[in-house]
Scaffold this active site. Structure first.
Site, PDB file in Angstrom:
ATOM      1  N   TYR A  47      38.344  51.446  40.973  1.00  0.00           N
ATOM      2  CA  TYR A  47      37.464  52.857  41.711  1.00  0.00           C
ATOM      3  C   TYR A  47      38.480  53.663  42.348  1.00  0.00           C
ATOM      4  CZ  TYR A  47      33.125  50.693  40.023  1.00  0.00           C
ATOM      5  OH  TYR A  47      32.377  50.164  39.175  1.00  0.00           O
ATOM      6  N   ASP A  63      35.067  38.726  46.566  1.00  0.00           N
ATOM      7  CA  ASP A  63      34.331  39.627  45.666  1.00  0.00           C
ATOM      8  C   ASP A  63      34.219  41.112  46.448  1.00  0.00           C
ATOM      9  OD1 ASP A  63      32.925  39.737  43.020  1.00  0.00           O
ATOM     10  OD2 ASP A  63      31.207  40.652  44.288  1.00  0.00           O
ATOM     11  N   HIS A 113      39.407  47.886  53.219  1.00  0.00           N
ATOM     12  CA  HIS A 113      38.360  46.733  53.071  1.00  0.00           C
ATOM     13  C   HIS A 113      38.803  45.273  52.913  1.00  0.00           C
ATOM     14  CE1 HIS A 113      39.134  47.449  48.477  1.00  0.00           C
ATOM     15  NE2 HIS A 113      38.895  48.482  48.846  1.00  0.00           N
TER      16      HIS A 113
HETATM   17  P1  ITT Z   1      38.075  38.685  40.354  1.00  0.00           P
HETATM   18  O1  ITT Z   1      39.005  37.803  39.439  1.00  0.00           O
HETATM   19  O2  ITT Z   1      38.953  38.519  41.934  1.00  0.00           O
HETATM   20  O3  ITT Z   1      36.659  38.402  40.483  1.00  0.00           O
HETATM   21  P2  ITT Z   1      37.890  41.203  39.580  1.00  0.00           P
HETATM   22  O4  ITT Z   1      38.765  42.344  39.027  1.00  0.00           O
HETATM   23  O5  ITT Z   1      36.570  40.868  38.548  1.00  0.00           O
HETATM   24  O6  ITT Z   1      38.777  40.119  39.908  1.00  0.00           O
HETATM   25  P3  ITT Z   1      35.513  42.378  41.421  1.00  0.00           P
HETATM   26  O7  ITT Z   1      34.571  41.420  40.730  1.00  0.00           O
HETATM   27  O8  ITT Z   1      35.719  41.820  42.698  1.00  0.00           O
HETATM   28  O9  ITT Z   1      37.045  41.776  40.950  1.00  0.00           O
HETATM   29  O10 ITT Z   1      35.544  43.677  41.439  1.00  0.00           O
HETATM   30  C1  ITT Z   1      34.332  44.608  41.040  1.00  0.00           C
HETATM   31  C2  ITT Z   1      34.920  45.881  40.410  1.00  0.00           C
HETATM   32  O11 ITT Z   1      35.363  46.639  41.668  1.00  0.00           O
HETATM   33  C3  ITT Z   1      36.035  45.624  39.495  1.00  0.00           C
HETATM   34  O12 ITT Z   1      35.570  46.800  38.368  1.00  0.00           O
HETATM   35  C4  ITT Z   1      37.341  46.126  40.081  1.00  0.00           C
HETATM   36  O13 ITT Z   1      38.248  46.870  39.528  1.00  0.00           O
HETATM   37  C5  ITT Z   1      36.565  47.009  41.250  1.00  0.00           C
HETATM   38  N1  ITT Z   1      37.495  46.874  42.666  1.00  0.00           N
HETATM   39  C6  ITT Z   1      37.676  45.919  43.301  1.00  0.00           C
HETATM   40  N2  ITT Z   1      38.393  45.815  44.320  1.00  0.00           N
HETATM   41  C7  ITT Z   1      38.641  47.405  44.134  1.00  0.00           C
HETATM   42  C8  ITT Z   1      39.576  48.244  45.014  1.00  0.00           C
HETATM   43  O14 ITT Z   1      40.360  47.787  46.090  1.00  0.00           O
HETATM   44  N3  ITT Z   1      39.758  49.317  44.785  1.00  0.00           N
HETATM   45  C9  ITT Z   1      39.137  49.914  43.716  1.00  0.00           C
HETATM   46  N4  ITT Z   1      38.379  49.125  42.922  1.00  0.00           N
HETATM   47  C10 ITT Z   1      38.012  47.884  43.265  1.00  0.00           C
END
Ligand code: ITT
Length: 183
Positions: free
Chosen positions: A141, A65, A167
């Site tokens: 983002y 996450d 990250h």
């Molecule tokens: P999962 O199925 O793995 O949960 P997800 O896209 O729902 O996929 P997250 O809940 O971890 O993933 O992501 C939270 C938000 O942060 C989501 O809107 C992503 O687009 C954004 N995000 C996650 N990783 C990012 C990255 O490396 N760069 C930019 N935005 C990111």
């Protein structure tokens, strides 16, 4: 060596598998969505998701996450990053930051289920929020995040460039350095 990565997000899989390939580790994409709790930390969301899935998947797997934490907004959107991206999006974040400090970081928490217990590994990337959206690569983002020491946003970088300081890859390095992953 083969690792199962559960995510609905193709971009996350592409970044992680590109890095693992170089380390000689094969990564299998288990493409599925799962319900995430709303909690106050990225770690709680990650661990809770892995715990629930470990009840239905007996093999080893990992998931992660990720949250964007903006200092002048007291860490917002943090664990609410997914909801905030779907609602106000990148432009909404830029609007909130008018005349505010722009320091921010991404935090990824990987949860690995080794067949018995869940282990967690974190990675952080410091940077700033750009003045406008830039770039079309990456996802989420990426177009508004400039890593420390860089001029480009993550949205203007190839996967290889993003992976150099991301990250996600820092968390992955902690993971593969600490865990014996057998077939
Ligand atoms: P999962 O199925 O793995 O949960 P997800 O896209 O729902 O996929 P997250 O809940 O971890 O993933 O992501 C939270 C938000 O942060 C989501 O809107 C992503 O687009 C954004 N995000 C996650 N990783 C990012 C990255 O490396 N760069 C930019 N935005 C990111």
């Amino acid at each position: 060596m083969k690792l199962q990565f559960i995510t609905s997000n193709m971009h996350k899989f592409n970044e992680i598998s590109a890095y693992l390939k170089e380390s000689g580790i094969e990564c299998q994409w288990v493409k599925r969505t799962y319900e995430e709790i709303q909690a106050e930390t990225t770690e709680e969301v990650s661990v809770d998701s892995a715990r629930k899935l470990s009840g239905e998947i007996s093999q080893k797997f990992f998931l992660e996450d990720t949250g964007l934490y903006i200092q002048s907004l007291k860490g917002f959107p943090g664990p609410y990053s997914s909801y905030v991206f779907k609602t106000i999006g990148n432009q909404g974040i830029l609007d909130l930051l008018l005349n505010k400090e722009r320091a921010a970081y991404f935090l990824t928490v990987i949860s690995y289920f080794n067949g018995k217990e869940i282990l967690t590994f974190s990675g952080k990337e410091q940077g700033t929020i750009s003045m406008e959206e830039r770039g079309r690569t990456g996802f989420g983002y990426d177009p508004i995040f400039i890593p420390s020491g860089c001029e480009k946003t993550l949205g203007e970088m190839s996967i290889g460039e993003k992976n150099k300081h991301s990250h996600r890859i820092k968390a992955l390095e902690n993971f593969i350095d600490s865990v014996e992953i057998e077939d």
